[in-house]
Design an enzyme around this catalytic site. Sequence first.
Site, PDB file in Angstrom:
ATOM      1  N   ALA A  52       0.645  -1.137  -0.003  1.00  0.00           N
ATOM      2  CA  ALA A  52      -0.034  -0.099  -0.074  1.00  0.00           C
ATOM      3  C   ALA A  52       0.892   1.223   0.068  1.00  0.00           C
ATOM      4  O   ALA A  52       0.443   2.232  -0.530  1.00  0.00           O
ATOM      5  CB  ALA A  52      -1.123  -0.070   1.135  1.00  0.00           C
ATOM      6  N   ALA A  53       2.108   1.461   0.529  1.00  0.00           N
ATOM      7  CA  ALA A  53       2.586   2.711   0.670  1.00  0.00           C
ATOM      8  C   ALA A  53       3.249   3.088  -0.544  1.00  0.00           C
ATOM      9  O   ALA A  53       3.290   2.338  -1.457  1.00  0.00           O
ATOM     10  CB  ALA A  53       3.859   2.379   1.772  1.00  0.00           C
ATOM     11  N   PRO A  54       3.040   4.340  -1.007  1.00  0.00           N
ATOM     12  CA  PRO A  54       3.070   5.365   0.168  1.00  0.00           C
ATOM     13  C   PRO A  54       1.683   5.769   0.396  1.00  0.00           C
ATOM     14  O   PRO A  54       1.364   6.852   1.318  1.00  0.00           O
ATOM     15  CB  PRO A  54       4.011   6.758  -0.470  1.00  0.00           C
ATOM     16  CG  PRO A  54       3.330   6.266  -1.911  1.00  0.00           C
ATOM     17  CD  PRO A  54       3.574   4.830  -2.233  1.00  0.00           C
ATOM     18  N   GLY A  55       0.561   5.364  -0.148  1.00  0.00           N
ATOM     19  CA  GLY A  55      -0.865   5.571   0.100  1.00  0.00           C
ATOM     20  C   GLY A  55      -2.000   6.306  -0.726  1.00  0.00           C
ATOM     21  O   GLY A  55      -2.882   6.578  -0.425  1.00  0.00           O
ATOM     22  N   LYS A  85      -3.086   5.618  -3.770  1.00  0.00           N
ATOM     23  CA  LYS A  85      -3.915   4.730  -4.131  1.00  0.00           C
ATOM     24  C   LYS A  85      -5.102   4.154  -3.046  1.00  0.00           C
ATOM     25  O   LYS A  85      -6.156   3.979  -3.445  1.00  0.00           O
ATOM     26  CB  LYS A  85      -3.403   3.405  -4.855  1.00  0.00           C
ATOM     27  CG  LYS A  85      -2.143   3.875  -6.207  1.00  0.00           C
ATOM     28  CD  LYS A  85      -1.914   2.587  -6.720  1.00  0.00           C
ATOM     29  CE  LYS A  85      -0.835   2.858  -7.890  1.00  0.00           C
ATOM     30  NZ  LYS A  85       0.448   3.619  -7.310  1.00  0.00           N
ATOM     31  N   ARG A 126       7.751   3.898   5.921  1.00  0.00           N
ATOM     32  CA  ARG A 126       6.841   4.342   4.832  1.00  0.00           C
ATOM     33  C   ARG A 126       5.526   4.149   5.342  1.00  0.00           C
ATOM     34  O   ARG A 126       4.222   4.805   4.994  1.00  0.00           O
ATOM     35  CB  ARG A 126       7.069   3.484   3.443  1.00  0.00           C
ATOM     36  CG  ARG A 126       8.087   4.072   2.692  1.00  0.00           C
ATOM     37  CD  ARG A 126       8.603   2.671   1.684  1.00  0.00           C
ATOM     38  NE  ARG A 126       7.400   2.139   0.658  1.00  0.00           N
ATOM     39  CZ  ARG A 126       7.127   2.817  -0.389  1.00  0.00           C
ATOM     40  NH1 ARG A 126       7.858   3.843  -0.998  1.00  0.00           N
ATOM     41  NH2 ARG A 126       6.184   2.273  -1.077  1.00  0.00           N
ATOM     42  N   CYS A 137       4.886   0.289 -11.923  1.00  0.00           N
ATOM     43  CA  CYS A 137       5.276   1.413 -12.782  1.00  0.00           C
ATOM     44  C   CYS A 137       6.796   1.248 -13.238  1.00  0.00           C
ATOM     45  O   CYS A 137       7.638   2.056 -13.386  1.00  0.00           O
ATOM     46  CB  CYS A 137       5.697   2.559 -11.800  1.00  0.00           C
ATOM     47  SG  CYS A 137       6.745   2.073 -10.310  1.00  0.00           S
TER      48      CYS A 137
END
Length: 461
Positions: free
Chosen positions: A229-232, A234, A257, A353
Site C-alpha cells: 500500500a505505501a505511500p498511500g 492509491k 513508509r 510503474c
Amino acid sequence: MVVTQGFCDLTLMVPLIWAELSLPCNVRQLYALVCETQRYSAVLDAVIASAGLLRAEKKLRPHVAKVLVYELLLGQGFQRGGGRWKPLLARHQARLKAELARLKVQRGVSRNEDLLELGSNPGSALQMPRFVRVNTLKTCIDDAIDYLKRQGFSYQGRASSLEDLRALKGKHFLLDPLLPELLVFPSHTDLHEHPLYQAGHLILQDKASCLPAMLLAPPPGAHVIDACAAPGNKTSHLAALLKNQGKIFAFDLDAKRLASMATLLARAGVSCCELAERDFLAVSPSDQRYRQVQYILLDPSCSGSGMVARQLEEPGAGLPSKERLQALAGFQQRALCHALTFPALQRLVYSTCSLCQEENEDVVQEALQKSPGAFRLVPVLPSWPHRGLGTFPGAEHCLRASPETTLTGGFFIAVLERVEVLSSTSPTKTPEQPRTAASALKRKRKRRQKPAACASVRPGM
C-alpha cells in the site's frame, strides 16, 4: 570567449559561497563547482522554482541555493561540504529529485547533459502536465474548481484530447477527459504550498497512478485489500471510491513508509482503512477477517523503470539488470498468485510503474496459466492508446502508459476477474465491471420496464 552577466555575478560571489558552504580550501575546485553550477543555471532555476525551495526556506539566498542544488542533484552529493545548509536541503531532497525527473520527462531526455542541449529550445520538449486529484472525502469537484478560480486560476472545462492538455499554459487548468475528479495544470504548476493541498482536499497524483483504483471500482461498503500500500495515494483513492464505507486492509513491510502513509491518510480524511506492517505473502486467505474481500489492488515493488524520479533515487539508474528483474518478477509472481487464492475475490487490479515485460505481461501470463479457467483478463478502456505487448492472447486487454503516448509516467495495468462471476451473469453483461447480486436485480427491473435501455457508463466501459 563571451562571458554572460549571470556568470560574472555568480563568480563574484565565490568568497561568500565558500564561507556559506564550508567548502575545502581549494580555489580551483571551488571555481570549477561555480562554473558547472552556472552551466546548468537554467535547469537549476526551473527545478528550484518547481520545488518551491526558496518559498519554503526564506533565509536561503538564491545563489547559495543554486550551488547547493547542483551539488545535491548533479555533483558529488555534499562530499565537499555543505555547512549549515546541508541538513536543510536534505529535507527537500526527494522533492528536488522528483522535479528534476519531471523536467527530464517533459523534455524527453534521460541524461543530465541532454538538458543543456534543449535548454534554449523548450518548445521542442515533451511537456507532461501536473495532475491533481480532488479528494471527494473532503470536498467536491465543483467546490475545488470555484476555490481555484477565486485565486486567479482560469478553468477551461473538460479536455477533449491530449492536445488540450499539451496546450495548457500559465494559470489555466482543465478537467481530465477520463477521470471525473482529476484536474490538469501546466507542467510547472507548484501546489505543494496550496491550502487545499495542505488540508488534504487535493492529492498530487499522476494520472496513470489514478487508474488502478478507478478500474478496480469497489462499490461503497465493499471489503478491499491494498496488498503493497505505501505511500498511500492509491489507498486514499480507494477510500474515496468507497465513500469511507466498507473496509480497506492495507499492508506494507516498511515501517517508515507506513508511518508516512498513516499521516497522509489522516490528512485525506480516510477512516475505513486498517494499516498493518505485514508481508502480504504472509496474510492467510482463510483468515476470517478477509472472508468478504472481493477486491484486491496489487501494486508490488518493481524496478520503477517507468518513473524517472525513482531511477534518480536508486543506485544504478536506468534499466535494471537481468538478475534484479528476475528477483522482482519472482516476488511479483508469488504476490499475484497469492492474491488470486482469496476465496471471495471477484476483481483484481495488478499494476506496476515498470516498462519491463518481465514484470508486466510475463507475470500476468504465468499467473493465469497457474489458475487455468479461474480468472480472465478484462478488456478495459478501449479508447486508451497504449496497450499491453502482444506476448500472449488477451495481452492487448492490458494497459500501458508513457510520457510519449499518454502524457503520464510509465505504467502497466491488468484487470482480472473470476470467471465464475462472469459466467453466472446475463450474457448481455460487458466484462468491464463485476456484477453484484444487487446490481443484477436492479438491471433486471430496468429491462422489464424498458427493454432497449442503455447500460450506465462505468469505469472501464
